[in-house]
Design a protein around this motif. Structure first.
Motif, mmCIF file in Angstrom:
data_model
loop_
_atom_site.group_PDB
_atom_site.id
_atom_site.type_symbol
_atom_site.label_atom_id
_atom_site.label_comp_id
_atom_site.label_asym_id
_atom_site.label_seq_id
_atom_site.Cartn_x
_atom_site.Cartn_y
_atom_site.Cartn_z
ATOM 1 N N ALA A 92 -29.995 -5.398 -29.564
ATOM 2 C CA ALA A 92 -29.454 -5.184 -28.221
ATOM 3 C C ALA A 92 -28.327 -4.163 -28.197
ATOM 4 C CB ALA A 92 -28.970 -6.506 -27.633
ATOM 5 N N PHE A 93 -27.545 -4.089 -29.280
ATOM 6 C CA PHE A 93 -26.378 -3.212 -29.294
ATOM 7 C C PHE A 93 -26.596 -1.943 -30.101
ATOM 8 C CE2 PHE A 93 -24.706 -7.443 -28.313
ATOM 9 C CZ PHE A 93 -24.033 -7.152 -27.131
ATOM 10 N N GLN A 94 -27.861 -1.644 -30.407
ATOM 11 C CA GLN A 94 -28.200 -0.367 -31.032
ATOM 12 C C GLN A 94 -28.131 0.740 -29.976
ATOM 13 O OE1 GLN A 94 -29.543 0.360 -34.268
ATOM 14 N NE2 GLN A 94 -29.175 -1.717 -35.011
ATOM 15 N N PRO A 95 -28.000 1.995 -30.393
ATOM 16 C CA PRO A 95 -28.118 3.101 -29.433
ATOM 17 C C PRO A 95 -29.495 3.063 -28.762
ATOM 18 C CG PRO A 95 -27.239 3.873 -31.526
ATOM 19 C CD PRO A 95 -27.688 2.459 -31.756
ATOM 20 N N PRO A 96 -29.604 3.507 -27.511
ATOM 21 C CA PRO A 96 -30.879 3.430 -26.780
ATOM 22 C C PRO A 96 -32.050 4.063 -27.525
ATOM 23 C CG PRO A 96 -29.102 4.033 -25.295
ATOM 24 C CD PRO A 96 -28.512 4.037 -26.674
ATOM 25 N N GLU A 97 -31.815 5.207 -28.166
ATOM 26 C CA GLU A 97 -32.923 5.866 -28.864
ATOM 27 C C GLU A 97 -33.390 5.050 -30.070
ATOM 28 O OE1 GLU A 97 -28.990 7.691 -30.237
ATOM 29 O OE2 GLU A 97 -29.950 7.101 -28.340
ATOM 30 N N ALA A 98 -32.449 4.344 -30.720
ATOM 31 C CA ALA A 98 -32.823 3.500 -31.857
ATOM 32 C C ALA A 98 -33.618 2.285 -31.384
ATOM 33 C CB ALA A 98 -31.571 3.059 -32.617
ATOM 34 N N ILE A 99 -33.206 1.711 -30.254
ATOM 35 C CA ILE A 99 -33.946 0.581 -29.684
ATOM 36 C C ILE A 99 -35.382 0.987 -29.381
ATOM 37 C CG2 ILE A 99 -34.132 -0.958 -27.686
ATOM 38 C CD1 ILE A 99 -31.090 -0.932 -27.492
ATOM 39 N N GLU A 100 -35.536 2.145 -28.763
ATOM 40 C CA GLU A 100 -36.875 2.622 -28.409
ATOM 41 C C GLU A 100 -37.725 2.850 -29.651
ATOM 42 O OE1 GLU A 100 -40.017 3.533 -26.132
ATOM 43 O OE2 GLU A 100 -38.065 2.863 -25.368
ATOM 44 N N GLU A 101 -37.130 3.427 -30.676
ATOM 45 C CA GLU A 101 -37.880 3.704 -31.904
ATOM 46 C C GLU A 101 -38.321 2.418 -32.588
ATOM 47 O OE1 GLU A 101 -37.366 6.006 -36.213
ATOM 48 O OE2 GLU A 101 -35.719 6.000 -34.753
ATOM 49 N N ILE A 102 -37.414 1.442 -32.666
ATOM 50 C CA ILE A 102 -37.751 0.179 -33.326
ATOM 51 C C ILE A 102 -38.828 -0.571 -32.552
ATOM 52 C CG2 ILE A 102 -36.860 -2.102 -33.955
ATOM 53 C CD1 ILE A 102 -34.153 -0.699 -34.521
ATOM 54 N N ILE A 103 -38.656 -0.658 -31.237
ATOM 55 C CA ILE A 103 -39.631 -1.394 -30.426
ATOM 56 C C ILE A 103 -41.017 -0.749 -30.498
ATOM 57 C CG2 ILE A 103 -40.255 -2.051 -28.060
ATOM 58 C CD1 ILE A 103 -37.358 -2.557 -27.475
ATOM 59 N N SER A 104 -41.061 0.585 -30.593
ATOM 60 C CA SER A 104 -42.352 1.278 -30.654
ATOM 61 C C SER A 104 -43.149 0.915 -31.903
ATOM 62 C CB SER A 104 -42.139 2.796 -30.617
ATOM 63 O OG SER A 104 -41.524 3.253 -31.809
ATOM 64 N N SER A 145 -11.561 1.113 -26.377
ATOM 65 C CA SER A 145 -12.368 1.940 -25.493
ATOM 66 C C SER A 145 -11.960 1.715 -24.044
ATOM 67 C CB SER A 145 -13.858 1.581 -25.668
ATOM 68 O OG SER A 145 -14.629 2.193 -24.674
ATOM 69 N N PRO A 146 -11.914 2.784 -23.236
ATOM 70 C CA PRO A 146 -11.573 2.615 -21.829
ATOM 71 C C PRO A 146 -12.671 1.924 -21.036
ATOM 72 C CG PRO A 146 -12.202 4.879 -22.263
ATOM 73 C CD PRO A 146 -12.129 4.187 -23.599
ATOM 74 N N VAL A 147 -13.878 1.857 -21.617
ATOM 75 C CA VAL A 147 -15.002 1.215 -20.954
ATOM 76 C C VAL A 147 -15.091 -0.226 -21.434
ATOM 77 C CG1 VAL A 147 -17.482 1.238 -20.569
ATOM 78 C CG2 VAL A 147 -16.234 3.396 -20.808
ATOM 79 N N VAL A 148 -15.040 -1.171 -20.523
ATOM 80 C CA VAL A 148 -15.126 -2.588 -20.889
ATOM 81 C C VAL A 148 -16.586 -3.002 -20.860
ATOM 82 C CG1 VAL A 148 -14.440 -4.936 -20.306
ATOM 83 C CG2 VAL A 148 -12.857 -3.027 -19.901
ATOM 84 N N SER A 149 -17.131 -3.275 -22.042
ATOM 85 C CA SER A 149 -18.531 -3.666 -22.163
ATOM 86 C C SER A 149 -18.609 -5.144 -22.530
ATOM 87 C CB SER A 149 -19.216 -2.826 -23.238
ATOM 88 O OG SER A 149 -18.579 -3.036 -24.480
ATOM 89 N N PRO A 150 -19.792 -5.761 -22.476
ATOM 90 C CA PRO A 150 -19.903 -7.177 -22.810
ATOM 91 C C PRO A 150 -19.399 -7.499 -24.203
ATOM 92 C CG PRO A 150 -21.878 -6.430 -21.677
ATOM 93 C CD PRO A 150 -21.060 -5.210 -21.965
ATOM 94 N N PHE A 151 -19.812 -6.713 -25.213
ATOM 95 C CA PHE A 151 -19.364 -7.056 -26.559
ATOM 96 C C PHE A 151 -17.891 -6.744 -26.748
ATOM 97 C CE2 PHE A 151 -18.898 -2.940 -28.549
ATOM 98 C CZ PHE A 151 -19.826 -2.128 -27.958
ATOM 99 N N ALA A 152 -17.353 -5.804 -25.983
ATOM 100 C CA ALA A 152 -15.914 -5.519 -26.061
ATOM 101 C C ALA A 152 -15.107 -6.721 -25.589
ATOM 102 C CB ALA A 152 -15.562 -4.299 -25.239
ATOM 103 N N ARG A 153 -15.588 -7.377 -24.556
ATOM 104 C CA ARG A 153 -14.882 -8.563 -24.062
ATOM 105 C C ARG A 153 -14.905 -9.688 -25.093
ATOM 106 N NH1 ARG A 153 -17.654 -7.362 -19.223
ATOM 107 N NH2 ARG A 153 -19.160 -9.037 -19.624
ATOM 108 N N HIS A 154 -16.068 -9.871 -25.737
ATOM 109 C CA HIS A 154 -16.198 -10.950 -26.695
ATOM 110 C C HIS A 154 -15.416 -10.688 -27.959
ATOM 111 C CE1 HIS A 154 -18.974 -13.550 -24.639
ATOM 112 N NE2 HIS A 154 -19.752 -12.534 -24.355
ATOM 113 N N TYR A 155 -15.265 -9.392 -28.326
ATOM 114 C CA TYR A 155 -14.639 -9.069 -29.599
ATOM 115 C C TYR A 155 -13.227 -8.566 -29.434
ATOM 116 C CZ TYR A 155 -19.095 -9.955 -31.660
ATOM 117 O OH TYR A 155 -20.242 -10.577 -32.066
ATOM 118 N N GLY A 156 -12.636 -8.787 -28.288
ATOM 119 C CA GLY A 156 -11.228 -8.492 -28.105
ATOM 120 C C GLY A 156 -10.891 -7.030 -28.175
ATOM 121 N N ALA A 157 -11.840 -6.127 -27.828
ATOM 122 C CA ALA A 157 -11.572 -4.684 -27.912
ATOM 123 C C ALA A 157 -10.722 -4.235 -26.746
ATOM 124 C CB ALA A 157 -12.896 -3.914 -27.955
#
Length: 289
Positions: free
Chosen positions: A166-178, A277-289
């Protein structure tokens, strides 16, 4: 030591190949390993002729081994048409060191987590379309998980696999799923790319993944990723147990313990020291970033 003669060439085998003679010998693989060892010992890239001479091989035989190694990026060819070790070996070596070091670092956290939730805790890494189990801690219970260290399972139907994917880069997710061949292990196994992508979106929102009896009926798992200093999911931790104990009602509390454990592990490998990171993402919230 007696000289070992190759049955295919009639010439002496290189020492690196000859010493492996036994019931599990595979000449082509042994020869490829010998080539890697020889290139690793050489201070300069070697030509095909030099490799043939040093290994007592016919040109066609050596050429086949070199082509396989070059195609896998384990060796590379210079502009002068000479051969040297490839960067793929550097990558694999780094992974091996990282995995060994990671297991040693994680184990104390594992024991604490297992005692908190009284369930089996696993550590795994992602290898192509599978998760490989590196470590395991079991609670003192009569019912325990029959998993084995070193075994693997498909990424799409395991909590740890989905947590890392889920937290891989989009292109890596696409490659693995393919490359995934979807097989149904239980009635709840995800059976398509679309279903997996929807599941991964839920993982990103929650910060953790669930294997809801998707690979084995009666077994439920909750998994979360471990991030390195670059915020890349290098591994995952899961809590596994009978579905009668890991219920829908108990998952949030179990996930809270799991996420805290993963946050602490991630902090030990440098995540705490990274700029926020200035962007608050789901894993950032969980990992105290």
């Amino acid at each position: 030591m007696a000289t070992v003669i190759s049955s295919s060439t009639g010439l002496p085998l290189p020492a690196a190949v000859a010493k492996t003679d036994g019931p599990y010998q595979l000449h082509s693989l042994d020869r490829a390993v010998a080539v890697l060892e020889m290139l690793g010992e050489s201070d300069t890239p070697l030509s095909l002729a030099e490799i043939c001479q040093k290994m007592h091989l016919h040109k066609s035989t050596a050429h086949r081994s070199l082509m396989v190694l070059e195609r896998s990026a384990l060796i590379e060819r210079t502009q002068e048409n000479r051969f040297r070790l490839g960067l793929k070996l550097y990558e694999l070596g780094n992974r091996a060191v990282e995995q060994i070091d990671l297991r040693a670092r994680v184990h104390p956290f594992f024991r604490k987590l297992s005692s908190q939730v009284s369930e089996t805790v696993h550590l795994s890494v992602l290898q192509k379309t599978k998760v490989v189990y590196l470590d395991k801690v079991e609670p003192n219970r009569r019912i325990w998980m029959g998993s084995k260290i070193g075994a693997s399972n498909p990424v799409y139907c395991t909590a740890m696999g989905k947590a890392m994917l889920a937290f891989q880069p989009p292109e890596a997710i696409e490659e693995i799923i393919s490359k995934i061949r979807f097989v149904r292990y239980t009635p709840k196994t995800l059976g398509s790319k679309e279903a997996l992508l929807k599941s991964l979106e839920r993982v990103r929102r929650r910060g953790y993944a669930i294997d809801d009896e998707e690979i084995e009926v009666g077994v439920r798992c909750v998994g979360a990723p471990i991030f390195n200093e670059s915020r890349y999911p290098i591994a995952a931790v899961s809590i596994s147990g009978p579905a009668s104990r890991i219920t829908a009602q108990s998952v949030p509390e179990i996930a809270e313990h799991l996420l805290r454990c993963c946050r602490e592990i991630s902090a030990t490998i440098g995540l705490r020291d990274r700029k926020r990171s200035p962007v608050v993402s789901p894993f950032a919230r969980h990992y105290g970033a």
